[in-house]
Design a protein around this motif. Structure first.
Motif, PDB file in Angstrom:
ATOM      1  N   GLY A 381      63.605  76.677  29.684  1.00 23.24           N
ATOM      2  CA  GLY A 381      63.214  75.266  29.180  1.00 23.24           C
ATOM      3  C   GLY A 381      61.758  75.534  28.573  1.00 23.24           C
ATOM      4  N   VAL A 382      61.219  74.601  27.962  1.00 24.60           N
ATOM      5  CA  VAL A 382      59.822  74.577  27.203  1.00 24.60           C
ATOM      6  C   VAL A 382      58.897  73.414  27.841  1.00 24.60           C
ATOM      7  N   VAL A 383      57.524  74.037  27.781  1.00 25.29           N
ATOM      8  CA  VAL A 383      56.629  72.962  28.228  1.00 25.29           C
ATOM      9  C   VAL A 383      55.634  72.705  27.248  1.00 25.29           C
ATOM     10  N   VAL A 384      55.370  71.427  27.184  1.00 25.49           N
ATOM     11  CA  VAL A 384      54.633  70.961  26.015  1.00 25.49           C
ATOM     12  C   VAL A 384      53.191  70.492  26.754  1.00 25.49           C
ATOM     13  N   GLU A 385      52.236  70.672  25.841  1.00 25.58           N
ATOM     14  CA  GLU A 385      50.725  70.022  25.926  1.00 25.58           C
ATOM     15  C   GLU A 385      50.655  68.770  25.780  1.00 25.58           C
ATOM     16  N   MET A 386      50.174  67.719  26.719  1.00 28.20           N
ATOM     17  CA  MET A 386      49.833  66.395  26.438  1.00 28.20           C
ATOM     18  C   MET A 386      48.334  66.095  26.726  1.00 28.20           C
ATOM     19  N   THR A 387      48.008  65.241  26.122  1.00 27.60           N
ATOM     20  CA  THR A 387      46.467  64.718  26.278  1.00 27.60           C
ATOM     21  C   THR A 387      46.450  63.211  25.927  1.00 27.60           C
ATOM     22  N   VAL A 388      45.392  62.557  26.523  1.00 28.52           N
ATOM     23  CA  VAL A 388      45.216  61.036  26.330  1.00 28.52           C
ATOM     24  C   VAL A 388      44.277  61.077  25.024  1.00 28.52           C
ATOM     25  N   GLU A 389      45.014  60.322  24.116  1.00 29.62           N
ATOM     26  CA  GLU A 389      44.261  60.038  22.916  1.00 29.62           C
ATOM     27  C   GLU A 389      44.570  58.634  22.423  1.00 29.62           C
ATOM     28  N   GLY A 390      43.243  57.971  22.140  1.00 21.91           N
ATOM     29  CA  GLY A 390      43.399  56.501  21.703  1.00 21.91           C
ATOM     30  C   GLY A 390      44.184  55.572  22.625  1.00 21.91           C
ATOM     31  N   GLY A 391      44.008  55.937  23.940  1.00 16.06           N
ATOM     32  CA  GLY A 391      44.827  54.703  24.687  1.00 16.06           C
ATOM     33  C   GLY A 391      46.340  55.322  25.134  1.00 16.06           C
ATOM     34  N   ARG A 392      46.914  56.410  24.944  1.00 18.76           N
ATOM     35  CA  ARG A 392      48.089  56.928  25.009  1.00 18.76           C
ATOM     36  C   ARG A 392      47.988  58.257  25.165  1.00 18.76           C
ATOM     37  N   PHE A 393      49.097  58.649  26.086  1.00 18.92           N
ATOM     38  CA  PHE A 393      49.589  60.080  25.971  1.00 18.92           C
ATOM     39  C   PHE A 393      50.241  60.711  24.755  1.00 18.92           C
ATOM     40  N   VAL A 394      49.685  61.769  24.035  1.00 19.35           N
ATOM     41  CA  VAL A 394      50.023  62.238  22.971  1.00 19.35           C
ATOM     42  C   VAL A 394      50.800  63.775  22.980  1.00 19.35           C
ATOM     43  N   THR A 395      51.581  64.125  22.376  1.00 22.76           N
ATOM     44  CA  THR A 395      52.165  65.545  22.418  1.00 22.76           C
ATOM     45  C   THR A 395      51.277  66.601  21.490  1.00 22.76           C
ATOM     46  N   LYS A 396      50.483  67.600  22.059  1.00 23.02           N
ATOM     47  CA  LYS A 396      49.950  68.449  21.207  1.00 23.02           C
ATOM     48  C   LYS A 396      50.821  69.754  20.640  1.00 23.02           C
ATOM     49  N   GLY A 397      51.641  69.950  21.422  1.00 21.44           N
ATOM     50  CA  GLY A 397      52.522  71.197  21.079  1.00 21.44           C
ATOM     51  C   GLY A 397      53.015  71.757  22.192  1.00 21.44           C
ATOM     52  N   PHE A 398      53.732  72.925  21.757  1.00 25.20           N
ATOM     53  CA  PHE A 398      54.302  73.741  22.931  1.00 25.20           C
ATOM     54  C   PHE A 398      53.414  74.808  23.257  1.00 25.20           C
ATOM     55  N   LEU A 399      53.666  75.221  24.580  1.00 23.22           N
ATOM     56  CA  LEU A 399      52.916  76.167  25.325  1.00 23.22           C
ATOM     57  C   LEU A 399      53.539  77.220  25.163  1.00 23.22           C
ATOM     58  N   ASP A 400      52.891  78.374  24.835  1.00 22.83           N
ATOM     59  CA  ASP A 400      53.342  79.658  24.844  1.00 22.83           C
ATOM     60  C   ASP A 400      52.106  80.578  24.984  1.00 22.83           C
ATOM     61  N   LEU A 401      51.511  80.555  26.289  1.00 19.11           N
ATOM     62  CA  LEU A 401      50.209  80.976  26.587  1.00 19.11           C
ATOM     63  C   LEU A 401      50.413  82.561  27.434  1.00 19.11           C
TER      64      LEU A 401
END
Length: 401
Positions: A381-401
């Motif tokens: 599977g894939v894991v995505v980065e999330m962050t709280v922006e403007g009062g809600r969780f938003v997706t920042k992109g896929f993680l490939d670290l």
């Protein structure tokens, strides 16, 4: 004559009732409608229900029968409730298969106490703990979401990539919390980070100030909370803020819910870092986004796509198996989910039925990715980065670290 007519009428009624009973194929849904993920469960259920609606709108299952989805509440954290709900599905509703459960402890309890003894295939769209892989399940328990052994690793690398080298960790004391915390802390420390404190906590308590005092005494500014958005995770974050502890909050999939932001405050959680399993950039994900949006479902809701895939896969497996019987379903599930075969995308039920009837192998490429189940019923599977922006969780992109 009257007796004969009455007997004929009774026989006709019995035949009609039997026909009505045979006209339904049941796939149950076990979710945490109350408890720690009660705000996350409805969109997950909606994702599974969308697959059911599409099957019925495109001619039904097994020659025109109706696919129905009875539900059961596991409460997420109560093993007895999960076992009872699963027992009702297996022995009273007589379901062919089950989507769920969601929380890992609920899935394990449901499987061990009802699903496995009853020979019922279960596909969880949300149970991420490594403990699921260890079940002695007779090839009956699968999941459409990757193990937390992967998510924990990705979360640790993401936090370090953000320049945060020291954290305090608290996790809910169950299979989900322990598995995720173990994966996170081992990777974080192996990559050069410092875990200043690592404390388990019990769910559903009103006060966590004692644990928070121990965690904040380390002096670190970053708090990792691996718990649930509607119970302990929310309370811990609220009390940490009220006590003036920590400036950076970090979480994983169980914490990714806008109900958390609404309960604590957008300004408090602005910039919170989190991860969750996601869907890769594939045709199936794009199709699901369009179909879910049209149906009034948030396509980005946590585990909604995975739930859709679980339900659609089980429907395909039942069609492939040729009956609503439980025997043989796990082999059929592996068949429809794996290459080689004609690719079936989300929503392509009618196409799949025609191919199966022709004896053509199919390979479902879903809303949340490929589901090439390994020997444990796990998927990549894939894991995505999330962050709280403007009062809600938003997706920042896929993680490939």
């Amino acid at each position: 004559m009257k007796k004969a007519l009455l007997a004929m009428a009774v026989a006709a009624s019995a035949t009609a009732l039997a026909g009505a009973a045979q006209a339904e194929v049941k796939v149950g849904f076990l979710g945490g409608f109350t408890g720690g993920i009660e705000s996350l469960t409805p969109p997950i259920h909606d994702g599974a229900r969308l697959a059911v609606e599409q099957v019925n709108a495109q001619g039904g299952i097994l020659g025109g029968q109706t696919l129905v989805m009875p539900t059961g509440d596991t409460t997420c954290s109560d093993a007895s409730a999960a076992s009872n709900a699963a027992d009702r599905m297996v022995n009273t509703e007589r379901v062919t298969a089950i989507v769920g459960a969601l929380c890992t402890g609920a899935t394990i309890a449901a499987a061990n106490n009802a699903g496995i003894p009853g020979g019922v295939v279960m596909v969880s769209p949300a149970s991420t703990a490594p403990a699921v892989s260890e079940l002695d399940d007779n090839d009956l328990v699968f999941r459409t979401v990757p193990s937390d052994a992967f998510q924990g690793e990705m979360l640790a690398k993401l936090v370090l990539d953000k320049g945060i080298s020291e954290v305090a960790v608290t996790y809910v004391n169950n299979d989900y919390g322990r598995g995720l915390a173990d994966a996170f802390t081992s990777t974080f420390e192996a990559e050069g980070g410092t875990v200043a404190a690592n404390l388990a906590h019990e769910d559903n308590r009103a006060d966590y100030r004692s644990e928070l005092g121990s965690l904040s005494a380390t002096g670190t500014e970053a708090l990792v909370v691996l718990a649930y958005a509607d119970t302990s995770g929310q309370t811990i974050m609220r009390q940490a803020y009220e006590s003036g502890m920590f400036t950076q909050y970090i979480g994983a999939d169980g914490m990714v819910g806008d109900s958390l932001v609404e309960a604590i405050g957008a300004d408090v959680l602005e910039g919170m870092i989190a991860t969750r399993p996601g869907s890769p950039d594939i045709p199936g994900a794009e199709l699901f986004e369009a179909m879910a949006t049209e149906a009034g479902i948030d396509p980005s809701a946590v585990f909604a796509a995975q739930a859709y895939d679980a339900a659609f896969l089980l429907a395909l497996a039942i069609e492939q198996n040729g009956s609503a019987e439980r025997e043989g379903l796990s082999q059929a599930l592996r068949s429809v989910a794996s290459a080689p075969g004609e690719v079936i995308l989300p929503g392509e039920w009618e196409k799949a039925v025609e191919l199966i009837a022709q004896g053509v192998e199919i390979n479902y490429e879903g809303a949340s990715g490929s589901h090439e189940f390994d020997e444990n019923g796990d998927v990549p599977g894939v894991v995505v980065e999330m962050t709280v922006e403007g009062g809600r969780f938003v997706t920042k992109g896929f993680l490939d670290l």
